[in-house]
Design an enzyme around this catalytic site. Structure first.
Site, PDB file in Angstrom:
ATOM      1  CE  LYS A  55     -11.565  96.748  38.083  1.00  0.00           C
ATOM      2  NZ  LYS A  55     -11.708  96.215  36.799  1.00  0.00           N
ATOM      3  CE  LYS A 115      -6.937  93.412  31.740  1.00  0.00           C
ATOM      4  NZ  LYS A 115      -7.879  93.856  31.859  1.00  0.00           N
ATOM      5  CD  GLU A 164     -10.239  92.929  27.306  1.00  0.00           C
ATOM      6  OE1 GLU A 164      -9.525  93.166  28.080  1.00  0.00           O
ATOM      7  OE2 GLU A 164     -11.153  93.766  26.630  1.00  0.00           O
ATOM      8  CG  ASN A 185     -12.696  91.848  29.588  1.00  0.00           C
ATOM      9  OD1 ASN A 185     -13.927  91.519  30.924  1.00  0.00           O
ATOM     10  ND2 ASN A 185     -12.611  93.131  29.780  1.00  0.00           N
ATOM     11  CD  GLU A 215      -9.394  89.511  29.236  1.00  0.00           C
ATOM     12  OE1 GLU A 215      -9.021  89.313  28.149  1.00  0.00           O
ATOM     13  OE2 GLU A 215      -9.391  90.743  29.423  1.00  0.00           O
ATOM     14  CB  SER A 216     -14.264  91.095  33.875  1.00  0.00           C
ATOM     15  OG  SER A 216     -13.218  91.581  33.079  1.00  0.00           O
TER      16      SER A 216
HETATM   17  O1  LIG Z   1     -13.301  97.170  34.944  1.00  0.00           O
HETATM   18  C1  LIG Z   1     -13.302  98.083  34.213  1.00  0.00           C
HETATM   19  O2  LIG Z   1     -14.504  99.204  34.641  1.00  0.00           O
HETATM   20  C2  LIG Z   1     -13.227  98.537  33.369  1.00  0.00           C
HETATM   21  C3  LIG Z   1     -13.746  99.246  32.199  1.00  0.00           C
HETATM   22  C4  LIG Z   1     -13.772  99.687  31.017  1.00  0.00           C
HETATM   23  C5  LIG Z   1     -12.709  99.255  30.316  1.00  0.00           C
HETATM   24  C6  LIG Z   1     -12.076  97.788  31.395  1.00  0.00           C
HETATM   25  C7  LIG Z   1     -11.906  97.615  32.267  1.00  0.00           C
HETATM   26  N1  LIG Z   1     -11.725  97.248  33.612  1.00  0.00           N
HETATM   27  C8  LIG Z   1      -9.947  96.065  32.553  1.00  0.00           C
HETATM   28  C9  LIG Z   1     -10.887  94.823  32.926  1.00  0.00           C
HETATM   29  O3  LIG Z   1     -11.045  94.009  31.819  1.00  0.00           O
HETATM   30  C10 LIG Z   1     -10.324  94.435  34.237  1.00  0.00           C
HETATM   31  O4  LIG Z   1      -9.639  95.092  35.389  1.00  0.00           O
HETATM   32  C11 LIG Z   1      -9.989  93.056  34.653  1.00  0.00           C
HETATM   33  O5  LIG Z   1     -11.117  92.209  33.597  1.00  0.00           O
HETATM   34  C12 LIG Z   1     -10.554  93.099  36.138  1.00  0.00           C
HETATM   35  O6  LIG Z   1     -11.849  92.565  36.002  1.00  0.00           O
HETATM   36  P1  LIG Z   1     -12.659  92.537  37.594  1.00  0.00           P
HETATM   37  O7  LIG Z   1     -12.076  91.033  37.964  1.00  0.00           O
HETATM   38  O8  LIG Z   1     -13.726  92.413  37.874  1.00  0.00           O
HETATM   39  O9  LIG Z   1     -11.865  93.540  38.680  1.00  0.00           O
END
Ligand SMILES: O=C(O)c1ccccc1NCC(=O)[C@H](O)[C@H](O)COP(=O)(O)O
Length: 256
Positions: A55, A115, A164, A185, A215-216
């Site tokens: 990313k 993704k 998701e 997510n 996720e995230s």
């Molecule tokens: O990451 C963002 O800002 C985002 C915004 C809008 C749609 C999708 C987005 N990200 C994709 C993802 O779901 C994340 O990259 C993934 O889950 C990893 O999240 P993180 O560990 O918090 O970087």
């Protein structure tokens, strides 16, 4: 906003289709070696598993990491013990490409997730043609007929969909199309707000036999422990890995 992200991704796919028509991408997809068994790689185990994400940038956080060599980063993820690699291929906000995915596919033997904001069969064929084993389908972005059509195509091509969700209704819609990997997510894709407790409120509605993916919003080993305690089989991590020494971070996260 999710609608803008999806609109941009579909417009970009339409532009690519002018240079490479559907028939050519279908042929390339069928010519690829069979997809890896992502379900086996991510199956529930007595330890947490990690999908490690490539990313560069994001709408909510801006630029995160340059990542000039996605293949080298993917090799670090594999060395560090990740179970699969997620590659953000969206170009406008995440600065990813399908070429990133092809490079990653060639460098590792783990399943690779495309993704992106996927809404058409063309994008699914593109994913397989680039070597993806998994494809992200975002319930909030798709009507139920399209969700089912894309899930069926993903399966026909031997891949697995990571479906998701962000609400109880979306989990129910994911289960209705027969999803075997359901992600929750923490990030609301329209407001970008994070709710780390959402996974825990939805996990019980995902039956055993379906892989539960949080996720995230994983920044620390404590966050991984939080999701594991709430029932996660797998966590998907982006920012924390691309902004640190990924091998050390994976080792800390996997020790949970
Ligand atoms: O990451 C963002 O800002 C985002 C915004 C809008 C749609 C999708 C987005 N990200 C994709 C993802 O779901 C994340 O990259 C993934 O889950 C990893 O999240 P993180 O560990 O918090 O970087």
């Amino acid at each position: 906003m999710l609608t803008d992200l999806m609109g941009g991704a579909l417009a970009d796919a339409d532009a690519r289709r002018l240079a490479r028509p559907l028939s050519a991408v279908e042929t390339a997809a069928h010519d690829r070696a069979p997809a890896l068994d992502a379900l086996a790689a991510l199956a529930p185990a007595d330890r947490i598993k990690i999908i490690a994400e490539i990313k560069r940038s994001s709408p909510s956080r801006g630029s995160l990491a340059e990542i000039t060599d996605p293949a080298a980063l993917a090799v670090s993820y594999e060395t560090g013990g990740a179970s699969a690699i997620s590659v953000l291929t969206e170009g406008r906000k995440f600065h990813g490409t399908l070429d990133d995915l092809e490079q990653v596919r060639a460098a590792v033997s783990l399943p690779v997730l495309r993704k992106d904001f996927i809404g058409t069969p063309y994008q699914v064929f593109e994913a397989r043609a680039a070597g993806a084993d998994l494809v992200l389908l975002i319930v909030a972005a798709l009507n139920q007929d399209t969700l089912q059509t894309l899930q069926d195509l993903v399966r026909e091509l031997g891949m697995t969909a990571l479906v998701e969700t962000h609400s109880a209704d979306e989990v129910s819609r994911a289960l209705d199309i027969g999803a075997s990997l359901v992600g929750v997510n923490a990030r609301n894709l329209s407001t970008f707000e994070l709710d780390q407790n959402l996974f825990g409120t939805l996990a019980d509605s995902i039956p055993s036999g379906v892989v539960r993916i949080a996720e995230s919003a994983v920044k620390s080993a404590a966050d991984v422990a939080h999701y594991r305690a709430a029932g996660a089989d797998v966590v998907l991590v982006g920012e924390a890995l691309v902004t640190s020494d990924p091998i050390r971070t994976l080792s800390e996260f996997l020790a949970v």
